[in-house]
Motif scaffolding. Sequence first.
Motif, PDB file in Angstrom:
ATOM      1  N   LEU A 287       0.835  -1.207   0.000  1.00 48.90           N
ATOM      2  CA  LEU A 287       0.000   0.000   0.000  1.00 48.90           C
ATOM      3  C   LEU A 287       0.867   1.254   0.000  1.00 48.90           C
ATOM      4  CD1 LEU A 287      -2.567   1.550   0.117  1.00 48.90           C
ATOM      5  CD2 LEU A 287      -2.713   1.113   2.579  1.00 48.90           C
ATOM      6  N   HIS A 288       1.888   1.271   0.846  1.00 45.44           N
ATOM      7  CA  HIS A 288       2.775   2.435   0.860  1.00 45.44           C
ATOM      8  C   HIS A 288       3.359   2.695  -0.523  1.00 45.44           C
ATOM      9  CE1 HIS A 288       2.655   2.468   5.313  1.00 45.44           C
ATOM     10  NE2 HIS A 288       3.050   3.728   5.172  1.00 45.44           N
ATOM     11  N   MET A 289       3.809   1.626  -1.170  1.00 47.88           N
ATOM     12  CA  MET A 289       4.456   1.804  -2.474  1.00 47.88           C
ATOM     13  C   MET A 289       3.437   2.132  -3.567  1.00 47.88           C
ATOM     14  SD  MET A 289       7.438  -1.097  -2.407  1.00 47.88           S
ATOM     15  CE  MET A 289       8.954  -0.797  -1.475  1.00 47.88           C
ATOM     16  N   PHE A 290       2.336   1.393  -3.598  1.00 47.22           N
ATOM     17  CA  PHE A 290       1.297   1.652  -4.607  1.00 47.22           C
ATOM     18  C   PHE A 290       0.806   3.101  -4.527  1.00 47.22           C
ATOM     19  CE2 PHE A 290      -0.359  -3.048  -4.689  1.00 47.22           C
ATOM     20  CZ  PHE A 290       0.759  -3.403  -5.419  1.00 47.22           C
ATOM     21  N   SER A 291       0.624   3.583  -3.294  1.00 43.26           N
ATOM     22  CA  SER A 291       0.037   4.911  -3.120  1.00 43.26           C
ATOM     23  C   SER A 291       1.025   6.012  -3.483  1.00 43.26           C
ATOM     24  CB  SER A 291      -0.434   5.100  -1.681  1.00 43.26           C
ATOM     25  OG  SER A 291       0.681   5.098  -0.809  1.00 43.26           O
ATOM     26  N   GLU A 292       2.292   5.652  -3.592  1.00 39.92           N
ATOM     27  CA  GLU A 292       3.285   6.673  -3.932  1.00 39.92           C
ATOM     28  C   GLU A 292       3.607   6.640  -5.426  1.00 39.92           C
ATOM     29  OE1 GLU A 292       6.337   7.000  -1.005  1.00 39.92           O
ATOM     30  OE2 GLU A 292       7.646   8.129  -2.379  1.00 39.92           O
ATOM     31  N   ARG A 293       3.782   5.411  -5.946  1.00 36.53           N
ATOM     32  CA  ARG A 293       4.239   5.320  -7.340  1.00 36.53           C
ATOM     33  C   ARG A 293       3.214   4.710  -8.282  1.00 36.53           C
ATOM     34  NH1 ARG A 293       8.969   1.775  -5.386  1.00 36.53           N
ATOM     35  NH2 ARG A 293       8.989   1.127  -7.560  1.00 36.53           N
ATOM     36  N   GLY A 294       2.106   4.244  -7.747  1.00 36.43           N
ATOM     37  CA  GLY A 294       1.100   3.607  -8.604  1.00 36.43           C
ATOM     38  C   GLY A 294       1.316   2.107  -8.669  1.00 36.43           C
ATOM     39  N   TYR A 295       0.243   1.390  -8.864  1.00 36.54           N
ATOM     40  CA  TYR A 295       0.262  -0.075  -8.853  1.00 36.54           C
ATOM     41  C   TYR A 295       1.266  -0.670  -9.843  1.00 36.54           C
ATOM     42  CZ  TYR A 295      -1.465  -4.800  -9.907  1.00 36.54           C
ATOM     43  OH  TYR A 295      -1.571  -6.137 -10.148  1.00 36.54           O
TER      44      TYR A 295
END
Lengths: 201, 201, 201, 201
Positions: free
Chosen positions: A12-20
Amino acid sequence: MNTRDKIMDVALHMFSERGYEAVSIRDICGEVGIKESTLYYHFKNKKDILDSLIKKFTSHIEGLLAHVDEISEMPGKKGRKNEDISLQVTDSYMIDSYLFDPFCNLMLRLMMIEQFHNEEIRALYEKTLFTDPYEIQLNIFKKLGAAGIIPEKDVEWIVKEYYSYMTMLTFKYLLNGDLTEERKKAYYDEVHNLMTRRFMA
Amino acid sequence: MNTRDKIMDVALHMFSERGYEAVSIRDICGEVGIKESTLYYHFKNKKDILDSLIKKFTSHIEGLLAHVDEISEMPGKKGRKNEDISLQVTDSYMIDSYLFDPFCNLMLRLMMIEQFHNEEIRALYEKTLFTDPYEIQLNIFKKLGAAGIIPEKDVEWIVKEYYSYMTMLTFKYLLNGDLTEERKKAYYDEVHNLMTRRFMA
Amino acid sequence: MNTRDKIMDVALHMFSERGYEAVSIRDICGEVGIKESTLYYHFKNKKDILDSLIKKFTSHIEGLLAHVDEISEMPGKKGRKNEDISLQVTDSYMIDSYLFDPFCNLMLRLMMIEQFHNEEIRALYEKTLFTDPYEIQLNIFKKLGAAGIIPEKDVEWIVKEYYSYMTMLTFKYLLNGDLTEERKKAYYDEVHNLMTRRFMA
Amino acid sequence: MNTRDKIMDVALHMFSERGYEAVSIRDICGEVGIKESTLYYHFKNKKDILDSLIKKFTSHIEGLLAHVDEISEMPGKKGRKNEDISLQVTDSYMIDSYLFDPFCNLMLRLMMIEQFHNEEIRALYEKTLFTDPYEIQLNIFKKLGAAGIIPEKDVEWIVKEYYSYMTMLTFKYLLNGDLTEERKKAYYDEVHNLMTRRFMA
DNA sequence: GATGAATGAGTGTTCATTCAT
DNA sequence: GATGAATGAACACTCATTCAT
């Protein structure tokens, strides 16, 4: 936290920053500290991580909506001040358990990114950021109108004004850059500012 | 349109829908109808396409801002109605040449996606969606206040109200899903609604 | 040989020995001496290599069948011996250009492996190993019957006998282990043996 | 059926259709309904499943050969018809307990696939499909020759003819696509056809 | 007997990029 | 201006296998 939850958290942290799409399974596993093959023991595939996050979010939101309903159904105690209810609800719902809640805030960011090419997410995004908040606030102000605290004929525009302001602040302070304490404070100050002017004047 | 422009056009459409990282050189070239190696004749690398788009956007915005300044400096003709100026500016600046402009609208979407992990883009995003519009509107309403058309003491809150409403509408209708004619109309209707209530009442 | 042909050649050797699925892109590229990514410049995917091989094989077979038709339509020269025709055709078609032909032999092996889970390949396998050869031999022996060289009433069983023998030999010597010179000789000897007994006695 | 036998059964079905390498432990366990780790309680590793199948097959075949020896050693009863023995043996050995037997048929398919890259399997394949059947039939026809039922000098070619025909039919009908009732019937009809012509005429 | 959790090596495939033509 | 051919690195995902429980 067990491995599955750790994966969801990091994802979630990564998806919310760089996109899925821009986040790789390697990225997630590297941060969690497991091998890529281990991730596939816990999730069917990459999409499954996203789906699990969305499911968790919708459950969370349903819980919040139920809670808000419950609060607003409670008979107002005598002598209560008008802003009392709205502030209380807004505080508990919009701010503490929703916009400021780390999980929800990150999910909103993720949805903001993904909504442009994922209709399912777009619908959820529209519901949670535009439709639901408006409905909730309309309910509150209608009650205030019925109770004679504000003029009934003004309800419509007061809601619109209040809702617009809150929405703008959300995008400006809570869904823009990192959710720092500064931005949280700036958001909170502006909300307080609005409350004061509207209901204290 | 020459090849370079075609590449930028296709890239913007794709970037604004799926995000910069999720779009491949292959995707872009496939749509443009050229080989991947050809793209490298026109752009240094993938990043160069994004940079070129941002440069084009900032130039475009600078032009708009200059134009807005020009209009608002023009001495108001006698007998002009108060809403006249704001509507005119809002129309030309905010709507036709900016929010409804295909290039700008797509750039805003791209910035919405990329802002979370690119500080340069985040700054531009904040400037174009929050800072600049507020400044412009504040200027206009200050003039209306100075001209005695609205009470000077109300200027601050009228601007805030107006600005919040416009910002909310932008996210709700223009930066949410495809920019369809329906959504454009819904946006326009709500703007008209606000104008009528505020200045016609 | 260009890269594409080299890939097909290496792939066929490997597929026909270990089966399509058991051969990896890495295996093929290692043997060809290219990087895996290069292979994908020449072929859409792994399946595309197999499809290309099958296409090449069917073209090849069509050519052979056309050639056989041509030969067998030629009016037999006076004084020709009966076995003359059949031997000639069998030699040129069945043996040199087909069963002993490295490409065809490997394709037959590949088809033998893949036929059990690929209906398209199974149909081709049945056609090239059972249906076509029978048809061809039936045609030849019918002509010999019509020409009075063999009794017309015996044609059916002579074909069956001849065809069974050739088919058995094919599986026993040419589609069993490596196609060594020993096995080719053993096959050839047995064919000669049959011819001698059948038509020389 | 216990778990171990279930694993072997499922594995054989899959191996004989797609080849040993192309079938994964996951595939087998999924079909059996156990976890992958459970399989390793019953088998040392993947190869061990294949080895166990081969062992089971060789035992099975040894039993059949012993049985065939036994039958053919039995003194022929007076007045017995020549085709009687051969049909009986062919029926019991070649057809019911061997070619039509589900386990044996699948093993033959597996061997057909694996023989090209496994010398041990190739040797077994050659023995069971070419060497053993020829030996058995040669024995039978030799006895028929010694008994004066067929001319002794014709024995060699009658065996060759008969053996070729049976071998061809095996590959054409029993080791080609699914072993359906149609194909079994077609095989049986052709065998009957041959018998009739050869020994009834 | 069976499983949950893990792993290192390997799978087919796509990535952005280069460079000679 | 554009392309054919190539590449190293990365991609999502599957492999057979292990081991504590």
